[in-house]
Design a protein around this motif. Structure first.
Motif, PDB file in Angstrom:
ATOM      1  N   PHE A   1       0.642  -1.266   0.043  1.00  0.00           N
ATOM      2  CA  PHE A   1      -0.083  -0.031   0.142  1.00  0.00           C
ATOM      3  C   PHE A   1       1.003   1.299   0.107  1.00  0.00           C
ATOM      4  O   PHE A   1       0.770   2.314  -0.718  1.00  0.00           O
ATOM      5  CB  PHE A   1      -0.784  -0.144   1.108  1.00  0.00           C
ATOM      6  CG  PHE A   1      -1.765   1.323   1.123  1.00  0.00           C
ATOM      7  CD1 PHE A   1      -2.983   1.164   0.334  1.00  0.00           C
ATOM      8  CD2 PHE A   1      -1.619   2.087   2.275  1.00  0.00           C
ATOM      9  CE1 PHE A   1      -3.735   2.380   0.303  1.00  0.00           C
ATOM     10  CE2 PHE A   1      -2.414   3.408   2.074  1.00  0.00           C
ATOM     11  CZ  PHE A   1      -3.530   3.293   1.475  1.00  0.00           C
TER      12      PHE A   1
ATOM     13  N   TYR B   1      -8.755   1.264  -7.620  1.00  0.00           N
ATOM     14  CA  TYR B   1      -9.912   0.326  -7.147  1.00  0.00           C
ATOM     15  C   TYR B   1     -10.286  -0.899  -8.166  1.00  0.00           C
ATOM     16  O   TYR B   1     -10.494  -2.080  -7.924  1.00  0.00           O
ATOM     17  CB  TYR B   1     -11.175   0.798  -6.507  1.00  0.00           C
ATOM     18  CG  TYR B   1     -10.832   1.371  -5.055  1.00  0.00           C
ATOM     19  CD1 TYR B   1     -10.584   0.320  -4.195  1.00  0.00           C
ATOM     20  CD2 TYR B   1     -10.692   2.865  -4.715  1.00  0.00           C
ATOM     21  CE1 TYR B   1     -10.581   0.844  -2.843  1.00  0.00           C
ATOM     22  CE2 TYR B   1     -10.644   3.179  -3.424  1.00  0.00           C
ATOM     23  CZ  TYR B   1     -10.317   2.108  -2.296  1.00  0.00           C
ATOM     24  OH  TYR B   1     -10.157   2.668  -1.207  1.00  0.00           O
TER      25      TYR B   1
ATOM     26  N   SER C   1      -7.682  -3.389  -8.802  1.00  0.00           N
ATOM     27  CA  SER C   1      -7.740  -4.204  -7.931  1.00  0.00           C
ATOM     28  C   SER C   1      -8.953  -5.362  -7.964  1.00  0.00           C
ATOM     29  O   SER C   1      -8.612  -6.508  -7.964  1.00  0.00           O
ATOM     30  CB  SER C   1      -8.023  -3.440  -6.433  1.00  0.00           C
ATOM     31  OG  SER C   1      -8.366  -4.380  -5.375  1.00  0.00           O
TER      32      SER C   1
ATOM     33  N   TYR D   1      -3.614  -1.898  -3.769  1.00  0.00           N
ATOM     34  CA  TYR D   1      -5.058  -2.020  -3.317  1.00  0.00           C
ATOM     35  C   TYR D   1      -5.576  -3.392  -3.012  1.00  0.00           C
ATOM     36  O   TYR D   1      -6.176  -3.769  -2.128  1.00  0.00           O
ATOM     37  CB  TYR D   1      -5.812  -0.926  -3.948  1.00  0.00           C
ATOM     38  CG  TYR D   1      -5.655   0.429  -3.576  1.00  0.00           C
ATOM     39  CD1 TYR D   1      -4.687   0.959  -3.489  1.00  0.00           C
ATOM     40  CD2 TYR D   1      -6.729   1.158  -3.767  1.00  0.00           C
ATOM     41  CE1 TYR D   1      -4.373   2.255  -3.245  1.00  0.00           C
ATOM     42  CE2 TYR D   1      -6.725   2.525  -3.623  1.00  0.00           C
ATOM     43  CZ  TYR D   1      -5.609   3.112  -3.325  1.00  0.00           C
ATOM     44  OH  TYR D   1      -5.246   4.429  -2.986  1.00  0.00           O
TER      45      TYR D   1
END
Length: 351
Positions: free
Chosen positions: A18, A42, A45, A223
């Motif tokens: 991260f 995101y 991810s 992420y």
């Protein structure tokens, strides 16, 4: 159960991945709008972990899914951590100085631990508390810039974002026995769609394809994989301890930044690194041991036949470990060192 040092390394691995996203994002993304950055991270991810889940299905690898009783916890975690948290952060960043933002983000670890200790009654010993204080102090030193402007109105939004992520961490702890990849994938897809939708609604446009791929790849590691490791650490360490280890992420980010753009780090970096190292050391040397009783418990998670898993199988069993199935823990009272993991969420009598 996973060994304590493996669990600690898992949490630190989540922090390292991260923390690395910040300098990589700086190199890749330039002036891209914040909601677009969050959306691509995101989404990368979620899509990446979705591919992992499909690959596992192809190879017939099984892990525990999210049951009906756990769905509410997952939806709550997604709402707070995947939707509200990023939106509040992005809005706060638009009016808050960088130094103040970094300082405020250290609230997540504090609030995560506070909720775990006060609301969910997770045990805290003095070394753990002092370790958390040292890690937070290191974050404060790292973010402090003498002469920087004071707290802006946006700082409140950032504080609320930290509160949302702290709630998310504690809700995720409730389902940490479930498939970590599935949990992280769901969060990534929902948060990615929401943040990308907000960016496009505000008039932003998708960048060049190579930037999109770079951003999504960064999101998959920083992420996605990071969140998978975080959930696994929650399973074995509890919320407060996992949150404390995750709070050292800025040190990893700055270390990578120094490698990408070499220059001599200032005194604040070394002071912060020393404080965080002290905090991690205090946590690593913790030995919480007392007589405790396990109540009868039936649940599903990946396990090996250790001291807490002495059960028979009502299906053909070839001896493969680890494996996943519904199993019952019978009541037992014993003494050994332990963390507040999924098998040790008992109350503590105070003398």
């Amino acid at each position: 159960m996973q060994s304590r040092f493996t669990a600690i390394l898992t949490a630190l691995g989540a922090a390292a991945l991260f923390g690395a996203t910040t300098p990589i994002a700086k190199a890749l993304l330039g002036p891209m709008p914040p909601f677009m950055v969050a959306g691509l991270f995101y989404l990368g991810s979620g899509i990446g972990l979705g591919a992992v889940l499909l690959g596992r299905r192809f190879w017939r690898e099984k892990d525990k899914g999210v049951g009906a009783r756990e769905l509410a916890w997952l939806l709550g975690a997604i709402a707070f951590g995947g939707v509200a948290g990023p939106a509040l952060l992005m809005l706060g960043l638009t009016t808050t100085p960088a130094a103040t933002s970094a300082l405020m983000l250290n609230l997540e670890g504090v609030l995560t631990a506070a909720i775990a200790w006060i609301v969910f009654r997770e045990n805290v010993d003095l070394p753990v508390f002092l370790g958390m204080a040292a890690i937070v102090a290191g974050g404060v030193v790292l973010a402090w810039e003498p002469g920087a402007s004071g707290v802006s109105a946006g700082a409140l939004l950032i504080a609320l974002a930290c509160l949302c992520w702290a709630i998310d961490n504690n809700l995720t702890r409730r389902i940490s026995a479930a498939d970590a990849t599935l949990i992280a994938c769901a969060k990534g897809l929902v948060a990615g769609a929401v943040n990308l939708g907000i960016a496009l609604a505000m008039g932003a446009h998708l960048p060049a394809p190579h930037i999109v791929i770079g951003a999504m790849t960064t999101g998959f590691g920083g992420y996605g994989v990071s969140l998978v490791l975080f959930v696994i650490a929650l399973r074995h360490l509890g919320t407060a301890r996992t949150g404390a280890y995750f709070s050292v992420a800025p040190v990893f980010g700055i270390a990578l930044s120094l490698a990408m753009w070499p220059h001599a780090p200032g005194a604040s970096f070394w002071i912060a690194a020393a404080l965080m190292a002290l905090g991690v050391w205090l946590h690593v040397r913790e030995r919480h041991e007392h007589e405790h009783t396990h109540e009868r418990l039936a649940h599903v998670h990946r396990h090996v036949h250790d001291a807490h898993h002495r059960h028979a199988h009502d299906f053909p069993y070839a001896g493969d470990e680890p494996h996943t199935h519904l199993h019952v823990h019978l009541p037992i009272t014993h003494t050994h060192a332990h963390f507040p993991d999924i098998h040790h969420r008992h109350s503590h009598e105070r003398g």
